[in-house]
Enzyme design. Structure first.
Site: not given
Ligand code: MG
Length: 468
Positions: A28-29, A68, A72, A124, A126, A149, A224, A276-277, A297
């Site tokens: 994540d991130d 996010c 996803r 996660k 989300h 998150s 994240h 995810d980003n 992001k």
């Molecule tokens: Mg993310």
């Protein structure tokens, strides 16, 4: 009769044996530049570096969206998130959101179940935290993780929420539930041990299914912010707290791959690693890095949507670096092709990458679309990318229009520094026409993000449970 049935049964058995297990590990991130093998000078990621050396590492690999929730949704469905109404304004599902990924969407888990796969998710989600939208209602036999998150339900003054203040010390500042299946097992979740506990559950899931095809979706909560790591990783990384968190993720990837190897499943298990980003830049040193790519992001510059993409299946996935374009949108169609599972009967936006992965053929993906909210901001075709609009992820309040669109050559200029639209009006015209064609074919589904309750709802109101 038996003479005819026996060969059929053998054929069925051999094709079943050939259907690979599927593991998707989603950070994540985590930025394009945050792994050793993608050029980070001080974060140590020996397990991901080895995974990349033994597999195929993509340098133009994209997520479906730069935040996010829609990212996803794109991964899980193989469809652009605007189709499922999971992209727009607001940009993600938040504490008071009432909806989630619509039930009529078909996730990778729902696609694989009829093909005999055990399906498990760790981490996660989300894509909706209300009871009806949990992973267990979207094709997963089991689930363990933070459903949303890790910065939700803040228990402090949000004005302190940026920069060094997010170097987390106290997990109770984020009153979020850890869930097992559909039960809350801990609230607030102790995030310091989260990566370790996620990893234990992922290993356990694999070990319980060594004799059956399985799909594991392992979506890490980190890096994240707020950043937490286990005791053992404190103070170890040259990159500080952020580096420690990423190095623990790398340790986790090593554990998963070691488990797969130790059970003799390596040659029959496809493992995909991505993020995810791009990096969450407002968090400064507590956010990651997109390396030489621009921004991070939340935006449609390359740093927002181009992420690490590593595929691993020794003996099947070719070793090497792939410079062609690929996307997380392509994972569902690729998994369908590799497993023989029936793809969902609806418009998909992904391509089957298996000829590229297995035989080194050119990627079928030649273009990438970059949306923000509901608008097409940018479009890539081959090495060229046009921007109709540009806006940083978090620092520019309004988008800047470009008419004619700005043009960048992403191979000559991966950092998107030099607008060459004036020199190549013909290229701009061609990409504008292609972009408009793509956009005109995109059917937008009913918005799922806007409907929100007036007060806190859903799993966030579950009472705290006493820790065992
Ligand atoms: Mg993310």
């Amino acid at each position: 009769m038996l003479r005819f049935l026996l060969p059929l049964a053998l054929l069925a058995a051999s094709s079943l044996a050939a259907a690979p297990n599927i593991v998707i590990i989603y950070a994540d991130d985590l930025g394009y530049g945050d792994l050793g093998v993608y050029g980070h000078p001080s974060i140590r990621t020996p397990n991901l570096d080895r995974m990349a050396a033994e597999g195929s590492r993509w340098t133009s690999f994209y997520v479906a969206a730069s935040v996010c929730t829609p990212s996803r949704a794109g991964l899980m469905t193989g469809r652009h998130p605007l189709r499922s109404g999971t992209m727009g304004n607001p940009r993600v599902f938040a504490e008071r959101s009432l909806r989630g990924l619509p039930f009529d969407e078909v996730t990778i888990a729902e696609m694989l179940k009829p093909a005999g796969y055990a399906t498990g998710m760790v981490g996660k989600w989300h894509l909706g935290h209300m009871p009806g939208y949990l992973p267990t209602r979207q094709g997963f036999d089991e689930y363990f993780g933070l459903v949303s998150s890790n910065d939700h339900n803040k228990q402090y003054d949000t004005k302190l929420g940026r920069g060094p203040a997010m170097e987390a010390k106290d997990p109770s500042l984020w009153d979020i539930p850890l869930m097992d299946g559909e039960e809350v097992v801990e609230k607030p979740a102790d995030q310091t041990t989260l990566t370790r506990r996620y990893t234990a559950r992922a290993v356990d899931f694999i070990e319980r299914h060594v004799d059956q095809p399985f799909f594991l979706y392992f979506a890490h909560t980190f890096p994240h912010t707020p950043l937490f790591r286990s005791e053992g990783f404190a103070g170890r990384s040259d990159r500080g707290v952020y580096g420690a968190v990423v190095e623990e993720l790398d340790w986790s990837v090593g554990k998963v791959l070691d488990t797969i190897r130790s059970h003799g499943l390596a040659e029959n298990t496809l493992v995909v690693f991505s993020s995810d980003n791009g990096p969450w830049l407002p968090f400064e040193q507590n956010g990651g890095s997109a390396g030489l790519l621009r921004e991070g992001k939340g935006c449609t510059w390359e740093g927002g949507m181009r992420v690490p993409g590593i595929f691993w299946q020794p003996g099947s996935v070719r070793r090497g670096v792939v410079r062609d374009i690929g996307s997380t949108l392509d994972i569902l169609p690729t998994v369908a092709a590799l497993t023989g599972a029936k793809p969902p009967d609806r418009t998909l936006d992904g391509y089957d990458l298996s000829p590229a992965l297995l035989r080194g053929e050119p990627s079928p993906r030649k273009e990438m679309v970059y949306y923000r909210g509901g608008e097409l901001f940018a479009y890539r075709e081959g090495p060229y990318k046009i921007h109709f609009w540009t806006q940083t992820g978090y620092t520019e309040p309004k988008p800047t229009p470009h008419d004619p669109p700005a043009l960048y050559h992403l191979e000559h200029d991966p950092g998107e520094k030099y607008d060459i639209s004036a020199q190549h009006p013909d290229v701009v015209r061609r990409l504008v026409a292609a972009a408009k064609r793509w956009d005109s074919r995109l059917e937008r589904g009913p918005d799922q993000l806007s409907e929100r309750a007036p007060g806190p709802v859903g799993v966030f109101t579950h009472p705290p449970v006493s820790k065992p």
